[in-house]
Motif scaffolding. Sequence first.
Motif, short mmCIF file in Angstrom:
data_model
loop_
_atom_site.label_atom_id
_atom_site.label_comp_id
_atom_site.label_asym_id
_atom_site.label_seq_id
_atom_site.Cartn_x
_atom_site.Cartn_y
_atom_site.Cartn_z
N VAL A 209 29.78 71.10 2.34
CA VAL A 209 29.95 70.42 1.06
C VAL A 209 31.11 69.43 1.15
O VAL A 209 31.01 68.29 0.68
CB VAL A 209 30.18 71.45 -0.08
CG1 VAL A 209 30.52 70.74 -1.38
CG2 VAL A 209 28.96 72.33 -0.24
N LYS A 210 32.19 69.84 1.80
CA LYS A 210 33.33 68.95 1.96
C LYS A 210 32.93 67.71 2.76
O LYS A 210 33.33 66.59 2.44
CB LYS A 210 34.48 69.67 2.66
CG LYS A 210 35.12 70.75 1.83
CD LYS A 210 36.19 71.46 2.64
CE LYS A 210 36.67 72.70 1.93
NZ LYS A 210 37.58 73.50 2.76
N SER A 211 32.14 67.91 3.80
CA SER A 211 31.71 66.77 4.62
C SER A 211 30.82 65.82 3.83
O SER A 211 30.94 64.60 3.95
CB SER A 211 30.95 67.25 5.85
OG SER A 211 31.81 67.93 6.71
N VAL A 212 29.94 66.36 3.02
CA VAL A 212 29.07 65.52 2.20
C VAL A 212 29.92 64.73 1.20
O VAL A 212 29.72 63.52 1.02
CB VAL A 212 28.00 66.37 1.47
CG1 VAL A 212 27.26 65.55 0.43
CG2 VAL A 212 27.03 66.97 2.47
N LEU A 213 30.88 65.39 0.58
CA LEU A 213 31.75 64.70 -0.36
C LEU A 213 32.56 63.60 0.33
O LEU A 213 32.72 62.51 -0.21
CB LEU A 213 32.67 65.69 -1.08
CG LEU A 213 31.98 66.61 -2.08
CD1 LEU A 213 32.96 67.65 -2.60
CD2 LEU A 213 31.36 65.82 -3.21
N LYS A 214 33.07 63.90 1.52
CA LYS A 214 33.80 62.88 2.27
C LYS A 214 32.91 61.68 2.57
O LYS A 214 33.33 60.53 2.49
CB LYS A 214 34.34 63.46 3.59
CG LYS A 214 35.54 64.35 3.42
CD LYS A 214 35.98 64.84 4.79
CE LYS A 214 37.14 65.81 4.67
NZ LYS A 214 37.53 66.34 5.98
N ALA A 215 31.64 61.94 2.94
CA ALA A 215 30.70 60.86 3.23
C ALA A 215 30.43 60.02 1.99
O ALA A 215 30.39 58.78 2.05
CB ALA A 215 29.40 61.43 3.79
N ILE A 216 30.28 60.68 0.85
CA ILE A 216 30.04 59.95 -0.40
C ILE A 216 31.25 59.09 -0.75
O ILE A 216 31.10 57.92 -1.13
CB ILE A 216 29.70 60.94 -1.54
CG1 ILE A 216 28.33 61.57 -1.29
CG2 ILE A 216 29.74 60.24 -2.90
CD1 ILE A 216 27.99 62.72 -2.21
#
Length: 190
Positions: free
Chosen positions: A172-179
């Motif tokens: 989830v953290k990685s997805v948020l960072k990507a966004i």
Amino acid sequence: MVTNNPKKYLVIGLESSCTRYFARLLALNLGIIGDPSDWDGHYEVQNDLHMVVHRSLPHGTRHNYVDDWHTYDVVVMCTRDIHCTLQSKTTWHQPVRYLAEEENDKGRKILRDVIANRGCYLFSYETAWLLGDIYIEKILESLGLDYKKKLDLHDINHKYFIHTEKANGSHVKSVLKAIIWILNRMYNKL
């Protein structure tokens, strides 16, 4: 409709970019093979009218790249997410990552040369997975073929996204960072 005009088809792409899938699909719909199990997609297959040649970049040996692409009647270039392609390549073909990256760089130069100097049809695995049969039908239609024989398409990228993060919430953290990264890029372009 299978064309009666004899043709040589070349299916190329980086290793693990779904070239074997498309070569087999093409051979099925040209009537060269009657069943997907008749050919594993390596090298070439032909009948009295047509030939389908599969060439990954590299193919056969680690230093073998196609250089006769200009001699084919039809060239189909296959693409797949570059990160998934590299992950699959290091699993199945070239375990040394920096060598796999060098091979992909050389392959990409060849693919660019084909587009710049020859032209080709493009098959994208991700688009095929997203849109399904209608996309495959349209590609075969652009080649003058009917989509009569299907070849199962599977979600082959999923495993690489699952294994990139731990199940402890860091995904989830990685997805948020990507966004956030995407939004920053978009904001900076305004």
